[in-house]
Design an enzyme around this catalytic site. Sequence first.
Site, short mmCIF file in Angstrom:
data_model
loop_
_atom_site.label_atom_id
_atom_site.label_comp_id
_atom_site.label_asym_id
_atom_site.label_seq_id
_atom_site.Cartn_x
_atom_site.Cartn_y
_atom_site.Cartn_z
N TYR A 30 0.90 -1.36 -0.10
CA TYR A 30 0.06 -0.13 0.14
C TYR A 30 0.72 1.16 0.01
CZ TYR A 30 -3.07 3.75 1.79
OH TYR A 30 -3.83 4.59 1.78
N GLU A 52 -11.41 6.17 5.57
CA GLU A 52 -10.87 7.12 6.72
C GLU A 52 -11.69 7.18 7.68
OE1 GLU A 52 -7.76 7.86 6.87
OE2 GLU A 52 -6.78 7.76 5.02
N TRP A 60 -5.04 1.46 10.65
CA TRP A 60 -5.17 1.49 8.91
C TRP A 60 -5.03 0.05 8.64
CZ3 TRP A 60 -7.97 3.71 5.67
CH2 TRP A 60 -7.66 3.59 4.17
#
Length: 200
Positions: A30, A52, A60
Amino acid sequence: MTPAVSGSIIGDDGLARPAWAAVDPMLREYYDTEWGMPVRDEQGLYERISLEGFQAGLSWATILRKRPAFRAAFKDFQPDTVARFTDADVERLMLDAGIVRNRLKIQATITNARATVALRDDGGLVDFVWGFQPAATPRPTALDQIATTSAESIALSKALRKKGFAFVGPTTMFALMEAVGMVDTHLMDSHRRGSSGIWA
């Protein structure tokens, strides 16, 4: 004397990354391919805002692992489709073990789809969000030099809330700005510094 650039970890490929992206292969991929790269399409930006928002209070990594399930649950984050979700869809999603089953966050994602559609009459989500890009970007040499909010993320948060968005607090919006390249918070010694093409 110039302080030594620190904070990155050299991977087995010889490339420097921050600690959060140095070990887990998913996070490394990522970081190397997506994080900090410009997102300038409505669907992509709406998806990032949604994810988010779901990330608030979580890692995350958790959200990234669940991203395929999120995309399936929210019909690839097509704003027009999600904007038509009903209370029955909320209940369906609350039973979906593949996503984060938080009622307020699910409802916010639907609310934000409707706000995204409405914003088309005011120039659209992309131009609206990117209008808060700062004039300069941080130049961190260590992770503790990276802020969690900025004047621009605070202003963006307030502006989006006025347009009917939810779960768009200043910290969440700064994370969005980092993720979509509006600011470059790659460490100065990272192999990804400057990769967005926006900041020298």
